[in-house]
Design a protein around this motif. Sequence first.
Motif, PDB file in Angstrom:
ATOM      1  N   TYR C 149       0.849  -1.196   0.000  1.00  0.00           N
ATOM      2  CA  TYR C 149       0.000   0.000   0.000  1.00  0.00           C
ATOM      3  C   TYR C 149       0.879   1.238   0.000  1.00  0.00           C
ATOM      4  N   HIS C 272      -6.183 -17.713   6.403  1.00  0.00           N
ATOM      5  CA  HIS C 272      -7.315 -16.960   6.941  1.00  0.00           C
ATOM      6  C   HIS C 272      -7.577 -17.342   8.375  1.00  0.00           C
TER       7      HIS C 272
ATOM      8  N   LEU D 157       0.594  -1.832  13.446  1.00  0.00           N
ATOM      9  CA  LEU D 157       0.665  -3.263  13.215  1.00  0.00           C
ATOM     10  C   LEU D 157      -0.400  -3.898  14.070  1.00  0.00           C
ATOM     11  N   ILE D 160      -4.173  -9.576  12.830  1.00  0.00           N
ATOM     12  CA  ILE D 160      -5.206  -9.857  11.833  1.00  0.00           C
ATOM     13  C   ILE D 160      -6.238 -10.765  12.481  1.00  0.00           C
ATOM     14  N   GLY D 195     -11.511  -1.099   0.655  1.00  0.00           N
ATOM     15  CA  GLY D 195     -10.557  -1.843   1.454  1.00  0.00           C
ATOM     16  C   GLY D 195      -9.695  -2.675   0.547  1.00  0.00           C
ATOM     17  N   SER D 196      -8.510  -3.006   1.009  1.00  0.00           N
ATOM     18  CA  SER D 196      -7.663  -3.880   0.198  1.00  0.00           C
ATOM     19  C   SER D 196      -7.032  -4.936   1.089  1.00  0.00           C
ATOM     20  N   PRO D 198      -3.872  -6.768   0.420  1.00  0.00           N
ATOM     21  CA  PRO D 198      -2.699  -7.041  -0.423  1.00  0.00           C
ATOM     22  C   PRO D 198      -1.896  -8.240   0.045  1.00  0.00           C
ATOM     23  N   LEU D 199      -2.089  -8.687   1.279  1.00  0.00           N
ATOM     24  CA  LEU D 199      -1.359  -9.849   1.784  1.00  0.00           C
ATOM     25  C   LEU D 199      -2.059 -11.155   1.433  1.00  0.00           C
ATOM     26  N   GLY D 200      -3.307 -11.060   0.984  1.00  0.00           N
ATOM     27  CA  GLY D 200      -4.069 -12.279   0.787  1.00  0.00           C
ATOM     28  C   GLY D 200      -4.467 -12.914   2.095  1.00  0.00           C
ATOM     29  N   ALA D 201      -4.842 -12.098   3.059  1.00  0.00           N
ATOM     30  CA  ALA D 201      -5.194 -12.605   4.389  1.00  0.00           C
ATOM     31  C   ALA D 201      -6.640 -13.055   4.451  1.00  0.00           C
ATOM     32  N   GLY D 202      -7.412 -12.807   3.411  1.00  0.00           N
ATOM     33  CA  GLY D 202      -8.800 -13.242   3.402  1.00  0.00           C
ATOM     34  C   GLY D 202      -9.762 -12.170   3.867  1.00  0.00           C
ATOM     35  N   ARG D 203      -9.232 -11.041   4.270  1.00  0.00           N
ATOM     36  CA  ARG D 203     -10.096  -9.915   4.662  1.00  0.00           C
ATOM     37  C   ARG D 203      -9.292  -8.626   4.541  1.00  0.00           C
ATOM     38  N   VAL D 206      -6.413  -2.947   5.057  1.00  0.00           N
ATOM     39  CA  VAL D 206      -6.260  -1.500   4.916  1.00  0.00           C
ATOM     40  C   VAL D 206      -7.614  -0.976   4.477  1.00  0.00           C
ATOM     41  N   ASN D 224      -5.693   0.736   9.317  1.00  0.00           N
ATOM     42  CA  ASN D 224      -4.649  -0.051   8.678  1.00  0.00           C
ATOM     43  C   ASN D 224      -4.002  -0.957   9.721  1.00  0.00           C
ATOM     44  N   TRP D 225      -3.990  -2.266   9.420  1.00  0.00           N
ATOM     45  CA  TRP D 225      -3.322  -3.222  10.310  1.00  0.00           C
ATOM     46  C   TRP D 225      -1.852  -3.426   9.953  1.00  0.00           C
ATOM     47  N   LEU D 226      -1.431  -2.906   8.815  1.00  0.00           N
ATOM     48  CA  LEU D 226      -0.097  -3.256   8.292  1.00  0.00           C
ATOM     49  C   LEU D 226       0.915  -2.139   8.474  1.00  0.00           C
ATOM     50  N   SER D 227       0.573  -1.134   9.253  1.00  0.00           N
ATOM     51  CA  SER D 227       1.471   0.011   9.352  1.00  0.00           C
ATOM     52  C   SER D 227       2.491  -0.176  10.466  1.00  0.00           C
TER      53      SER D 227
END
Lengths: 352, 352, 352, 352
Positions: C149, C272, D157, D160, D195-196, D198-203, D206, D224-227
Amino acid sequence: MSKPYGVAVIGAGYWGPNLARNFRGSSAWDLVAVCDTDAVRAQRVVGPRSTVEVETDVHRLLARSDIDAVAIATPAATHAPIALAALAAGKHVVVEKPLAPTSVDASKMVRAARDAELILMIDHTYCYTPAVTYIRDVIASGLLGRLLYVESTRINLGLIQPDVDVLWDLAPHDLSILDFILPGGLTPTRVSATGSDPLGAGRACVGHLTLSLPGGGDAHINVNWLSPTKIRQMVIGGSHRTLVWDDLDPLRRVSVHDRGVDLGSPDADERHASAVSYRLGDITVPALSEKEALGSMVEEFAAAIRGDRPSRTDGIAGLRVLSVLEAADHSMAANGSPIRPRFVDTTTGDLE
Amino acid sequence: MSKPYGVAVIGAGYWGPNLARNFRGSSAWDLVAVCDTDAVRAQRVVGPRSTVEVETDVHRLLARSDIDAVAIATPAATHAPIALAALAAGKHVVVEKPLAPTSVDASKMVRAARDAELILMIDHTYCYTPAVTYIRDVIASGLLGRLLYVESTRINLGLIQPDVDVLWDLAPHDLSILDFILPGGLTPTRVSATGSDPLGAGRACVGHLTLSLPGGGDAHINVNWLSPTKIRQMVIGGSHRTLVWDDLDPLRRVSVHDRGVDLGSPDADERHASAVSYRLGDITVPALSEKEALGSMVEEFAAAIRGDRPSRTDGIAGLRVLSVLEAADHSMAANGSPIRPRFVDTTTGDLE
Amino acid sequence: MSKPYGVAVIGAGYWGPNLARNFRGSSAWDLVAVCDTDAVRAQRVVGPRSTVEVETDVHRLLARSDIDAVAIATPAATHAPIALAALAAGKHVVVEKPLAPTSVDASKMVRAARDAELILMIDHTYCYTPAVTYIRDVIASGLLGRLLYVESTRINLGLIQPDVDVLWDLAPHDLSILDFILPGGLTPTRVSATGSDPLGAGRACVGHLTLSLPGGGDAHINVNWLSPTKIRQMVIGGSHRTLVWDDLDPLRRVSVHDRGVDLGSPDADERHASAVSYRLGDITVPALSEKEALGSMVEEFAAAIRGDRPSRTDGIAGLRVLSVLEAADHSMAANGSPIRPRFVDTTTGDLE
Amino acid sequence: MSKPYGVAVIGAGYWGPNLARNFRGSSAWDLVAVCDTDAVRAQRVVGPRSTVEVETDVHRLLARSDIDAVAIATPAATHAPIALAALAAGKHVVVEKPLAPTSVDASKMVRAARDAELILMIDHTYCYTPAVTYIRDVIASGLLGRLLYVESTRINLGLIQPDVDVLWDLAPHDLSILDFILPGGLTPTRVSATGSDPLGAGRACVGHLTLSLPGGGDAHINVNWLSPTKIRQMVIGGSHRTLVWDDLDPLRRVSVHDRGVDLGSPDADERHASAVSYRLGDITVPALSEKEALGSMVEEFAAAIRGDRPSRTDGIAGLRVLSVLEAADHSMAANGSPIRPRFVDTTTGDLE
């Protein structure tokens, strides 16, 4: 898992509740009682629906056989008699800083613990933070190189204490940290201190303290009760790298700067002439855990007892800090003239 | 609009180009020439496609009738002879700091300008920043109350100078600012300074300087060439409010904190006992303009000439700063023992 | 050293003076003239005691043989006719952003330069900052991993433009940076934009723009003219590391965080379920030079001419930015519905 | 002092221990029991030397007569049945956010509490912070003027979650705050969300959410969970002043900026033309207390019961937040198309 040690907290004022909370949270300890001459205050620390006991008499407390250790958080003036009584009763002891009001008292406590073969520990809480532990390790590893200077700032709006000045209130934190992180401990040969009391409060509210470092540089400590901004920062300049510890910045608590001045030539005369260069390298912010320091302190207390070894902040550390504080007192009275602190025999706890 | 004054910049090294750029950008000035013994360096300041003249001989320059004033940005050792020659030739003079290498030289310059009825100005650039102007005004207005302490920090990786130590290199900034903002100017009765040279560079690279303030508190200055982080901060603690100037924070360069300690009782004995309270009031960040200080300085130079009045940073200010620096030198040689600076007669420029 | 190219700056408004100053400061260039229909304004840019010429007629300017190149800093609406005339006259051209008011105009300019074998460069100044250059390199090196992102924030109190909204005023900066740092340039397949005009100014003053990134994530841009705080920040999240660029923090302009989320299992279903872990590694702040971007831009212009090669911010980059801006316009009119931008043929400059 | 209410905490997972600690620390409450199907986990919350009881069966717990109220901190899916059972048993209820998994469930809970004349409160903890209380008051006072925009950023962070995406995990904080501070509560007519993953986490990991504000502007929320950097910031732009809340900056948590854009003319056409001006006034940082929010929440729960009045974060507030979250879900599924949330009848809790 071995059986937890029985412990009592003596003193239910400012720091006692924090100690009680951490002993309660540790599986190494069983908080048996909270002791204070004021039973209401002690009960407030114990809280509702608890079988932790309230005790109002220290001697009755020390006579109990279900207590292995005590944590003393009473006013500084009472530290020595209570600690000596506890050691005489065979209890291990941890004391809130300062260890005692004078180095002579502190020396007695260290020797009593040594003779009784009991743990005497000083609660230099900062030494159990992940930041200070990291700093000690990084200095020991040589990454910073030779230490060139230390600048420590500890300022905030502070409660003007009825009995101690700003130096005795705040500088013990900085000094205990220096004692912990400097490879040989805190052993300055020269201490200069100045203080001012611009409010007419009867004691210094702003202070500056300079200590000689072993390698030729100085450590400088600035303490201030009158500052509207809160700063807790220590900069440790080394010949290779410089470390900045900003305790109020959780995102970048410690940073290591690969920046500095290189003198071109090993020849002293040349050096003065000119040739200097700069390294403008990267900054690294190491990942640190966020563990509560006081929790680590009570674990270390138990581990020292169990291992029959001095704790990481042994009584002797508290004694060295007192020796420097007393020198600072003398220097301040002499308008900043340099004073040599009394020598502390690290093995025996004897004072020179 | 009156006719611009003709001006020449003498010295095309580090600071000269900045002076030249600002004279060029001002409608009050006509930059006639740039003078340096190194014609190539002077030509570089003049730049291409310009009719500004390059001059390599100061005396030939001073003989020109199209030049009303000169700005001296040569090495400090040459300030006095050049300034005296310029004054003798009837030119107004502004000098890069320090005014001269010694207070004796500086005193001569001040008296020469006074006798010749010409402007002698010192380029204390910081005094022309919107922040310092604001600070002077806010202190004068009484908003801060009585001044309790000043803490000034000016640290960075710095070029180790071949001829001066860190105190002479950096502290003149702090001292000139104090001279400007303190209601009675810079007149400490006591100066203590310590410095260390942990790199073996031949001169102090880290320094601490403490000056007594008129009201009983201290001003403390910390300068450091070895710091990987750059800090330019001054905290001015007052009995009513405290001002923080962080010169590297453009969003909050100045903040005024309505926070402090109030002693409860006017009776001195009571006071010591206990009763203190805290104001934890608001912080205000005043809006400041972003005008370039050096531009304001050259405007002030022209205005002083036009108005036949001392500039806001008159030669006498530079002399007072030198008097304190010399006291700091003596204190550092005596390991921080307090030294009383030579008294400067503000009217005549005579030294005690 | 080869002979400098003759250059003229066309437009003496906001940006023209900056261009003129940098051409003057470069040995690769000879600033011959400043051109503006307002001679007084042009003369102000030229300044006193200068032989740089003032020109008020573009066609007379373009007819001169001592001019090899022009820099166009006129209102956007005039970019295309002036640039086409300059190219027709055989001059190399650099244009202030945006390249043209429409992608159709911009496409014409790109093709004209291509046909004439002349340099057409867009002044995407940010792409010449040390920070953005570093970011492009670090992405190209793979250090960040796959891009997850991008969050870009560019907010400040801004002059409400008479002709363009906040998206056209500010987002070109972010888009030009993305075009520069993304390995394949700026080629989103989907653009969504929303804007609001809560003041009733007649055009959006707050805007949000989302672009699809090639790897599945989104880039989000927030622009705002009404913010009292100034923020210029871009966060680039990668599968290995995340880079934060805070353009207003000179001490830590760029930081690379070795922190992130690791999905435990390559198997999508498992993933997941639960198993994620965190890397809480170090942060690195790389040392960057402090070179002025516009100086690097004019050097690159000269280098592109000399090397007969496209500049690092070729006309085609400006065209791609326009294609995205136009899609954003359409999306904003459709309340944020996703729009596919017109495809730009990178070789020919043709639009789909 | 009236007799404390008996309370039990149901759920000994992440949030339960915090609730238990605050009930224990309040003289308005008597923590009678901690209930969890996992007795060991419940015992861990109770701690050693305590007579607080461990309960593993909710129905047995609800049958007790020494319990007046329960705090539900179980997984969201179980909130509705447990709360309905508790209300049926005559207990007052506070629920960890979200109130229920769906607005239909939540509506049932609101109506059940209403029918039983019991308190149903949602633990929107942030609404009990001194900062948010201040913000609500300052908006209500009119100091900010008309609200122009809100920007809320909540990134870090993050774990997930196995069952909810980043919007459902984090945005409830922002939405509950908006519900609390906006004069009429949270009643947007339009919600757009993207929403995106990008990790392929299933949900979505961001997310961006835009809500229409009553006065014409937008509120925008970024989660955002990935920051790798943690930001919790809300900017509330008003026609008079703008408020910035930076929850991670204890020294300047809230600042009010007297800066903004003034449109010169009330005439709409004129306005567009040009005439805007800027106020660049002062910034004020109000003094705020440092009280723990959760402590204030449990006090408010007791006060609502005692006063027989809705709490400051009544069940209806939780219902309004759910209605917006469900609209955001639909919008995200439709690629950001604007969705109108279901209307919540504030008196009855009925859904449109």
